[in-house]
Write a protein that holds these residues in place. Structure first.
Motif, mmCIF file in Angstrom:
data_model
loop_
_atom_site.group_PDB
_atom_site.id
_atom_site.type_symbol
_atom_site.label_atom_id
_atom_site.label_comp_id
_atom_site.label_asym_id
_atom_site.label_seq_id
_atom_site.Cartn_x
_atom_site.Cartn_y
_atom_site.Cartn_z
ATOM 1 N N PRO A 193 0.835 -1.204 0.000
ATOM 2 C CA PRO A 193 0.000 0.000 0.000
ATOM 3 C C PRO A 193 0.871 1.256 0.000
ATOM 4 O O PRO A 193 1.939 1.279 0.627
ATOM 5 N N ALA A 194 0.424 2.256 -0.721
ATOM 6 C CA ALA A 194 1.257 3.432 -0.940
ATOM 7 C C ALA A 194 1.618 4.154 0.359
ATOM 8 O O ALA A 194 2.642 4.809 0.444
ATOM 9 N N LEU A 211 5.050 3.306 2.662
ATOM 10 C CA LEU A 211 6.349 3.356 1.996
ATOM 11 C C LEU A 211 7.350 4.141 2.817
ATOM 12 O O LEU A 211 6.975 4.969 3.630
ATOM 13 N N PRO A 212 8.636 3.865 2.595
ATOM 14 C CA PRO A 212 9.646 4.638 3.327
ATOM 15 C C PRO A 212 9.500 6.122 2.999
ATOM 16 O O PRO A 212 9.373 6.491 1.837
ATOM 17 N N LEU A 268 2.871 11.291 2.010
ATOM 18 C CA LEU A 268 2.008 11.645 0.899
ATOM 19 C C LEU A 268 1.334 12.985 1.099
ATOM 20 O O LEU A 268 1.304 13.824 0.216
ATOM 21 N N GLU A 304 3.503 16.328 1.020
ATOM 22 C CA GLU A 304 4.398 16.521 -0.110
ATOM 23 C C GLU A 304 4.256 17.897 -0.759
ATOM 24 O O GLU A 304 5.226 18.521 -1.130
ATOM 25 N N PRO A 331 8.500 21.995 -1.176
ATOM 26 C CA PRO A 331 8.835 22.253 -2.576
ATOM 27 C C PRO A 331 10.311 22.064 -2.905
ATOM 28 O O PRO A 331 10.728 22.313 -4.017
ATOM 29 N N ARG A 359 1.455 10.774 -7.065
ATOM 30 C CA ARG A 359 2.025 10.820 -5.723
ATOM 31 C C ARG A 359 3.219 9.891 -5.614
ATOM 32 O O ARG A 359 3.307 8.918 -6.351
ATOM 33 N N ARG A 360 4.047 10.168 -4.655
ATOM 34 C CA ARG A 360 5.234 9.354 -4.463
ATOM 35 C C ARG A 360 4.833 7.931 -4.080
ATOM 36 O O ARG A 360 3.942 7.727 -3.263
ATOM 37 N N GLY A 361 5.471 6.952 -4.710
ATOM 38 C CA GLY A 361 5.272 5.565 -4.339
ATOM 39 C C GLY A 361 4.050 4.909 -4.933
ATOM 40 O O GLY A 361 3.770 3.760 -4.635
ATOM 41 N N GLU A 362 3.324 5.595 -5.791
ATOM 42 C CA GLU A 362 2.157 4.919 -6.356
ATOM 43 C C GLU A 362 2.424 4.438 -7.781
ATOM 44 O O GLU A 362 3.355 4.888 -8.438
ATOM 45 N N GLU A 367 6.224 19.340 -13.428
ATOM 46 C CA GLU A 367 7.202 19.416 -12.360
ATOM 47 C C GLU A 367 7.378 18.025 -11.769
ATOM 48 O O GLU A 367 6.420 17.402 -11.344
ATOM 49 N N ARG A 371 9.349 -0.352 -5.044
ATOM 50 C CA ARG A 371 8.443 0.501 -4.272
ATOM 51 C C ARG A 371 8.668 0.325 -2.792
ATOM 52 O O ARG A 371 8.723 1.295 -2.029
ATOM 53 N N ALA A 372 8.793 -0.929 -2.369
ATOM 54 C CA ALA A 372 8.937 -1.196 -0.939
ATOM 55 C C ALA A 372 10.289 -0.706 -0.433
ATOM 56 O O ALA A 372 10.394 -0.157 0.657
ATOM 57 N N GLY A 419 10.749 3.372 -2.368
ATOM 58 C CA GLY A 419 9.630 4.282 -2.575
ATOM 59 C C GLY A 419 9.510 4.751 -4.009
ATOM 60 O O GLY A 419 9.061 5.869 -4.275
ATOM 61 N N ASP A 427 -2.622 1.796 -8.681
ATOM 62 C CA ASP A 427 -3.213 2.456 -7.514
ATOM 63 C C ASP A 427 -4.243 3.473 -7.972
ATOM 64 O O ASP A 427 -5.318 3.582 -7.408
#
Lengths: 273, 324
Positions: free
Chosen positions: A5-6, A9-10, A14, A17, A21, B37-40, B71, B191-192, B195, B213
């Motif tokens: 699951p997102a 994560l390390p 989310l 974020e 910037p 988004r990050r990690g998706e 960006e 991902r794990a 990320g 996702d």
């Protein structure tokens, strides 16, 4: 299938974020020489897979031309021009014709995207490919030159000049080939231009210049391969004029630098549209 | 981590020449706005010509948009397209740059061109080839491999020299299930552990449903929907799909069947209907019970898939265009 699951994560920040910037650190840039070496090595390895039959064709073509000319030319300066022209023709076939085709096809098929999405200097891609194609020509050129010397009874003593002729004529012709391949709007046109360039090198390089009309001789002077041929041909004489050999090679080198610069510019232009 | 705002790209009209018909101006991406988004694993789903590849080319710095901004991790890719190559790894649809190399050299060279030193590139190459089960093929040129194996080798090249964002344009085309599983477990592991984020272009709806996702549905250069696969399916949750396959032709003399005729999507002997659950039950009861049953070959009743969502959304847009 995705089991992570997102939000576990390390550094899985989310939500915050948008409030951070700060730009992330960029990956390393590939430096010029290592990436040039990598491209060169990869291109050279392609020879094993795809290019060996064509190298044979290039060599046999030149040897065949010399055998044909044996009946027409009776030694002396003309024989020197034929042998030198045939040897440099191998360079023109591979470096000009085949490289133009390669870049033409790579550009048309979208293969340039691969390089364009890697942090590699454009010059490394162009120089690596051009260098590899110039290297492909070495065995064929040497075989042609040795065979020609034996056929026309020319001295082998100064064949070492090929060490300078192949890279310099190779640079000039490969640069031209790469530029044509990258600038041609369609791959068929790149192939056509490469073939025409090689035909010009054949007709204007192999035939002795003394028998040509003035206009053709002018065209001959405009072709970069001519200077490679002349430099090589001069070394067969008993007392070669080394200053003029050097001068001819300098022209090859100059055209090489210029055409490779144009090819690099053309690559940049083709990579980002 | 990747913010796209108002991205627009128009291909200019081409005047016709002899043998070449003229093409009108095409808006390949039209005011596209997305947040990845990050990690998706974020998907771009859409039919051929919907603008997926054009959008991806703009995100990877291969193409300059006419207007709008991209960006990625705080870097402006429109102004500095060369930075894209230092943030992301791109797996395009074409392998022609690598075709004549061996699998091992393709991966190693790509790693070196991503700025790795020789030893590091070789170590990563060996790890990635082992991970994807490509080690037995390492010495074979890509050209001599099957389509799926070649694709997997290109994917391996994309993984050498870790990048926080992977942009994969139809990565699993032509792959067998084993190779496909290798791809998705490699993605999951990145991902794990790091990320990593994945932007996936696909028109394989089944794969989209299982791995993504979130998904953006593209149609004619526009994002017509963007949500999780489950969220999108909720939009058509009120409906089920009924497929009826007739033995020869539909028994239109049966009044209940004739009444359905103007609501079906017909393809050969197959009728497809989108109905409310209650209505679907009645239809199934009718065709499996009365006079129609003799003409029926097969039938299925299914809850909506992402494909149904996609068709429903796409259909709506097309009708809208006709009205305008």
């Amino acid at each position: 299938m995705s089991v992570v699951p997102a939000d576990v994560l390390p550094g899985g920040a989310l939500a915050v974020e948008g409030t951070a910037p700060e730009a992330a650190e960029l990956g390393p840039r590939a430096r010029m020489w290592p990436s040039l070496a990598a491209v060169y090595r990869a291109q050279l390895s392609r020879a094993r897979v795809a290019r060996i039959p064509l190298l044979f064709v290039a060599t046999f073509q030149s040897i065949g031309i010399m055998i044909l000319m044996r009946g027409v030319v009776d030694g002396g300066g003309e024989a020197q021009a034929v042998v030198a022209g045939s040897a440099v023709l191998v360079v023109a076939f591979v470096a000009l014709n085949l490289l133009a085709q390669y870049f033409g096809q790579l550009r048309a098929s979208g293969g340039l995207d691969h390089y364009a999405t890697l942090p590699v200097p454009p010059a490394a891609v162009v120089l690596g490919a051009a260098g590899a194609y110039a290297s492909f020509t070495v065995p064929g050129t040497v075989v042609t030159a040795v065979f020609g010397c034996a056929l026309f009874g020319l001295p082998l003593a100064n064949l070492w000049i090929l060490i300078a002729v192949i890279p310099l004529a190779g640079a000039a012709l490969a640069g031209l080939g790469a530029a044509l391949g990258l600038l041609a709007p369609r791959p068929e046109l790149a192939t056509l231009l490469g073939q025409l360039g090689m035909s010009a090198a054949l007709l204007l390089g192999v035939l002795p210049p003394e028998r040509m009309p003035e206009a053709v001789r002018l065209a001959r002077d405009l072709l970069p391969s001519t200077y490679g041929v002349e430099a090589f041909a001069r070394t067969f004489g008993p007392h070669p004029d080394w200053a003029r050999v050097l001068g001819d090679l300098a022209v090859c080198g100059g055209v090489g630098v210029l055409s490779l610069a144009v090819a690099t510019w053309a690559y940049r232009r083709a990579a980002v549209r | 981590m990747c913010a796209v705002r108002g991205l627009t790209k128009t291909y200019p009209a081409v005047r016709g020449r002899r043998g070449v018909p003229a093409t009108p101006e095409v808006r390949a991406t039209d005011d596209v706005t997305l947040d990845i988004r990050r990690g998706e694993i974020f998907g771009l789903l859409g039919p051929n010509g919907a603008g997926k590849s054009t959008l991806v080319r703009q995100l990877t710095g291969l193409m300059r948009p006419d207007s709008g901004s991209v960006e990625i991790l705080g870097h402006d890719i429109v102004r500095h397209p060369e930075r894209a190559s230092r943030i992301l790894a791109y797996l395009g649809q074409e392998s022609s740059a690598l075709d004549e190399l061996t699998v091992s050299l393709a991966a190693e060279t790509t790693g070196r061109l991503r700025g790795l030193a020789v030893r590091r590139a070789r170590a990563e190459r060996d790890d990635v080839l082992d991970e994807l089960g490509l080690a037995p093929l390492a010495g074979r040129p890509l050209k001599k491999l099957s389509g799926g194996q070649r694709r997997l080798a290109c994917f391996a090249a994309a993984l050498v020299g870790e990048r926080p964002l992977l942009v994969l344009d139809e990565p699993t085309t032509g792959m067998d299930p084993v190779a496909r599983r290798a791809v998705w477990s490699a993605v999951d592991r990145r991902r794990a552990e790091h990320g990593s984020t994945v932007l996936l272009v696909t028109h394989n709806v089944i794969e989209a449903e299982t791995v993504l996702d979130r998904v953006a549905v593209l149609d004619r250069g526009r994002v017509i929907a963007c949500d999780t696969p489950a969220g999108l399916k909720e939009q058509v949750a009120g409906e089920v799909r009924v497929d009826l396959v007739w033995r020869e032709a539909a028994p239109l003399h049966v009044p209940e069947v004739a009444a359905l005729h103007d609501r079906v999507v017909e393809s050969g002997r197959r009728w497809t209907l989108r109905l409310a659950p209650e209505e679907a039950r009645t239809v199934v009861a009718t065709v499996t019970g009365g006079a129609a049953f003799a003409a029926l070959d097969d039938f299925t009743l299914a809850t909506p898939s992402l494909e149904d969502v996609y068709l429903a959304l796409g259909g709506a847009v097309r009708q809208g265009l006709v009205k305008a």
